[in-house]
Write a protein that holds these residues in place. Structure first.
Motif, short mmCIF file in Angstrom:
data_model
loop_
_atom_site.label_atom_id
_atom_site.label_comp_id
_atom_site.label_asym_id
_atom_site.label_seq_id
_atom_site.Cartn_x
_atom_site.Cartn_y
_atom_site.Cartn_z
N THR A 37 -11.16 -8.68 5.08
CA THR A 37 -9.83 -8.06 5.20
C THR A 37 -9.17 -8.45 6.51
OG1 THR A 37 -10.53 -6.18 3.85
CG2 THR A 37 -8.60 -5.86 5.25
N PHE A 78 -7.52 12.54 6.44
CA PHE A 78 -6.64 11.43 6.81
C PHE A 78 -5.30 11.56 6.09
CE2 PHE A 78 -10.90 9.78 7.53
CZ PHE A 78 -10.77 9.32 8.84
N THR A 132 -13.22 14.19 8.20
CA THR A 132 -11.88 14.07 8.77
C THR A 132 -10.85 13.98 7.64
OG1 THR A 132 -12.76 12.87 10.67
CG2 THR A 132 -10.39 12.70 10.28
N PHE A 166 -2.16 9.24 5.72
CA PHE A 166 -1.88 7.83 5.98
C PHE A 166 -0.54 7.41 5.40
CE2 PHE A 166 -2.01 3.30 5.47
CZ PHE A 166 -2.93 2.80 6.39
N VAL A 172 -12.79 6.33 -1.78
CA VAL A 172 -12.59 5.51 -0.57
C VAL A 172 -12.08 4.13 -0.95
CG1 VAL A 172 -14.97 4.61 -0.42
CG2 VAL A 172 -13.61 4.88 1.66
N MET A 192 0.85 -1.20 0.00
CA MET A 192 0.00 0.00 0.00
C MET A 192 0.88 1.24 0.00
SD MET A 192 -3.00 1.12 2.71
CE MET A 192 -3.60 -0.55 2.94
N GLU A 243 -9.22 19.31 -4.44
CA GLU A 243 -9.88 19.11 -3.16
C GLU A 243 -11.02 20.13 -2.94
OE1 GLU A 243 -7.60 19.45 0.56
OE2 GLU A 243 -7.05 17.36 0.25
N ASN A 261 -3.27 -2.45 6.13
CA ASN A 261 -4.63 -2.84 5.75
C ASN A 261 -5.56 -2.90 6.96
OD1 ASN A 261 -5.07 -3.61 2.75
ND2 ASN A 261 -3.01 -4.34 3.20
N ASN A 275 1.53 5.44 0.55
CA ASN A 275 1.04 6.54 1.38
C ASN A 275 -0.09 7.26 0.66
OD1 ASN A 275 3.13 5.88 3.11
ND2 ASN A 275 4.16 7.86 2.97
N PHE A 276 -1.01 7.82 1.41
CA PHE A 276 -2.09 8.59 0.77
C PHE A 276 -2.70 9.59 1.74
CE2 PHE A 276 -4.27 4.88 2.63
CZ PHE A 276 -5.33 5.46 3.30
N THR A 277 -3.43 10.55 1.18
CA THR A 277 -4.33 11.36 2.00
C THR A 277 -5.75 11.13 1.48
OG1 THR A 277 -4.17 13.31 0.58
CG2 THR A 277 -2.58 13.15 2.38
N PHE A 278 -6.70 11.26 2.36
CA PHE A 278 -8.11 11.09 1.99
C PHE A 278 -8.93 12.11 2.76
CE2 PHE A 278 -12.34 9.05 2.60
CZ PHE A 278 -12.71 8.99 1.27
N TYR A 279 -9.65 12.92 2.01
CA TYR A 279 -10.42 14.00 2.63
C TYR A 279 -11.70 14.16 1.83
CZ TYR A 279 -11.23 18.66 4.72
OH TYR A 279 -11.74 19.73 5.40
N ALA A 280 -12.81 13.73 2.40
CA ALA A 280 -14.07 13.73 1.66
C ALA A 280 -15.16 14.37 2.51
CB ALA A 280 -14.44 12.29 1.29
N GLU A 328 2.62 -4.06 5.67
CA GLU A 328 1.48 -4.05 4.75
C GLU A 328 0.21 -4.58 5.42
OE1 GLU A 328 1.62 -2.52 2.08
OE2 GLU A 328 3.65 -2.59 1.27
N GLU A 352 -0.54 -5.64 -1.96
CA GLU A 352 -0.92 -5.52 -0.54
C GLU A 352 -1.97 -4.44 -0.33
OE1 GLU A 352 -0.16 -7.60 1.70
OE2 GLU A 352 1.81 -8.46 1.31
N VAL A 353 -3.02 -4.50 -1.11
CA VAL A 353 -4.11 -3.53 -0.97
C VAL A 353 -5.42 -4.31 -0.74
CG1 VAL A 353 -3.11 -1.57 -2.18
CG2 VAL A 353 -4.15 -3.41 -3.50
N GLU A 354 -5.35 -5.26 0.17
CA GLU A 354 -6.49 -6.15 0.42
C GLU A 354 -7.75 -5.36 0.78
OE1 GLU A 354 -6.68 -9.23 -0.16
OE2 GLU A 354 -8.28 -10.07 1.07
N VAL A 355 -7.63 -4.36 1.63
CA VAL A 355 -8.84 -3.67 2.09
C VAL A 355 -9.54 -2.94 0.95
CG1 VAL A 355 -7.58 -1.64 3.00
CG2 VAL A 355 -9.87 -2.17 3.85
#
Lengths: 392, 392
Positions: free
Chosen positions: B224, B12, B10, B14, A256, A1, A167, B244, A3-8, B240, A210-213
């Motif tokens: 997961t 995030f 929020t 990550f 998401v 996986m 954004e 997840n 790194n990331f940012t998530f803002y929704a 990893e 490795e991005v199972e979720v």
């Protein structure tokens, strides 16, 4: 996986009667004078237009109107909207309609806070730092623009159809009442379902390991559409199926299910050239292009197509990975056909003689397209060829 | 599907090194003087404490410190934090730790904007309308408090452990670096994974029909954890797998998989009485209670347990629904055992003689608990009895 940012930070008001809250929501998110942006007559026929006007009036919100958004929204109306916002001192853009109306609203919202030509954002001459707040009332489940930071516009003079993202373009609120999607004809409904599935696929087909979720979330959304789309084709007034599709449509594109991974987007971009040239419904164009893309990349990089076959389409492992993957693609094609989607150039009025033109436009400013497999001009031509002839 | 609203604003950040952004994020979300709230020495040992102090200093953010948060966080430290915030003019609460630290921070943030006793929010005498902004750096994947509107506190004088919730308690930002979860011992890691699974189950076990999209999302998160938890038990430094689990933990409780449906929450509330009385790790208590709850409600309302068995645990349909469901519960129990979780009162040092006391506290102000099956005091006693003796 990765790194990331998530803002929704979009406020979603979902369900029957949610449109009644539009006035208070515009107020809550800072609007006092809105540009009411919409398409044709469908919102007038359904009564939604009157409801919106009444609710805004009850909150003493001033309204400037701009209708006339067309599918594959055009730059001309965006210029008109920007001028209107600047002249009238609009402080909030309210989109009432489908993805085209919302994308047009986002373009207007960004352009209204910019001194230059709004098209600078789309041809990557400038990035969107500021925009008027946007709110939406969604009437078509498809584009996911109600929760995304994206907008796609077609420039009328050049015929270029391309996107921008920021954004600040995430809607402040989105009102989702599935009832308003019940009047959508079966073909448009199926095209919307296809668009939702391919929004997921563009994220799913990734070489990031490795991005199972997020893989599991993607599969969850695809399984939802596989279950629900035939039910609304069978019964357009099936509120519950419409509701599940509508929420899945938002989740398919608010990212998401796409964080932490390199995404593909080749199918979308290859399709954009089709819809820019022939004005075909985007989802129908995707039904033609995405399976052709899958069949082409299968030979080069099958691993995720195998997982797609096994987990999404419940295909038992075959003698070879390629056979397993192929059965998954076939299941997907059968599904698309069963809900009334086209699979060939012929069915959407496209002509292979334009493949070179479309490929040239697609790769006008980059050497390759996509990431799961990096496609050269030759590869893209072959995908168009398959879509046109059924031969690889 | 029921009508709903969903608002999860929020931000995030990550991945590896995300903690370096804490100063700029506090600034971005309006903080200039923070209460730095944390637990024991682990963040000092890992170097995270020093990093946070340095990053805040670089942004000229003033810091007031309050350490000492314990698992199952207590009211005493909350009162202390509230007083400190008021006295020092703190404008932002920064939680660095796990769910207990974040829950304590939310209580302080709400209490600091309230003239009365903060416990009013928890015993439902008042609702939380205002709170200082909260930011988090998460070091344990479990509670989901980093993305939720919830907080659970134990009142030291009465021994009551209960929750409060408000839209204003959603953290403004949460920093999730999976590396910081790698030092967590296997037992705590497994307890966290269990807590995540039960956050999903509390939403999944619902009588609301036609919720395919959220059902599928719930199943995605459960699958997961089933895949990833054994990998981190095997190898605690598996970045990893930790990543997840960490993202799944947030999604399990920010309610994206719980909208539009009546939720249950009986297992959580029945467990809260256990951890309030014996100070057992919440996730371990859930491993004892949730399967016992499943076995009990199976006789009354099996339908969702059948789906749980088939879709989550890949159980083939058996001769009867009850048999199918039972095989799913057994698979879940085997899984919990395999990651080192307890399944009985004995293993967590609980005693059936306290069942009546716990049931009385649980139902102190309501006639029944839960929604999937509405449990009376007699039902709850039987669930405790099963957990204590293995007999229904």
């Amino acid at each position: 996986m990765e790194n990331f940012t998530f803002y929704a930070p979009t406020y979603f008001d979902f369900g029957k009667g949610a449109e009644e809250h539009v006035g208070t929501l515009v107020r809550r998110f800072g609007g006092s004078k809105v540009l009411l942006h919409y398409g044709g007559g469908s919102i007038k026929k359904s009564g939604l237009y009157d409801t919106v006007k009444r609710c805004l009036k009850e909150e003493n919100i001033d309204v400037v109107e701009l209708g006339g958004v067309k599918p594959n929204p055009r730059s001309g109306l965006v210029y008109e909207g920007i001028e209107l916002c600047k002249k009238e001192g609009v402080d909030f853009v309210l989109a009432v309609g489908g993805g085209s109306t919302i994308d047009s609203s986002k373009a207007i919202a960004a352009g209204a806070c910019y001194d230059g030509d709004f098209w600078d954002f789309y041809c990557k001459k400038a990035s969107i730092e500021k925009a008027l707040p946007v709110g939406t009332i969604l009437t078509i489940a498809a584009a996911g623009s109600e929760g995304s930071m994206n907008t796609v516009i077609t420039h009328e003079e050049t015929g270029i159809k391309t996107g921008a993202a920021s954004e600040v373009l995430r809607p402040r609120f989105s009102i989702l009442n599935p009832e308003f999607t019940c009047t959508l004809p079966p073909y448009q409904t199926a095209a919307g379902a296809t668009d939702i599935m391919i929004h997921v696929c563009e994220r799913y087909f990734s070489n990031t390991t490795e991005v199972e979720v997020t893989d599991r979330l993607c599969e969850a959304l695809l399984k939802t559409i596989i279950h629900e789309a035939p039910r609304v084709i069978e019964n357009p007034n099936h509120y519950e199926a419409r509701a599940n599709i509508m929420w899945a449509g938002m989740l398919a594109h608010n990212n998401v299910c796409g964080v932490g991974r390199v995404q593909d987007w080749a199918s979308h971009h290859i399709e954009h050239e089709l819809s820019a040239l022939y004005d075909v419904t985007h989802g129908a164009g995707l039904a033609v292009i995405a399976p052709a893309w899958m069949r082409y990349v299968l030979k080069i990089n099958p691993h995720k197509l195998v997982q797609f076959a096994e987990r999404v389409w419940d295909i038992e492992p075959q003698a070879t990975e390629e056979e397993t993957a192929l059965k998954g693609i076939e299941a997907f094609e059968s599904f698309l056909k069963s809900i009334g989607m086209p699979l060939t150039f012929d069915e959407i009025g496209a002509d292979e003689k334009d493949a070179e033109l479309m490929t040239g436009k697609l790769l006008r400013s980059k050497p390759t397209e996509g990431n799961y497999v990096k496609l050269t001009a030759d590869d893209v031509m072959k995908i168009y060829h398959y879509a046109a002839t059924g031969e690889m």
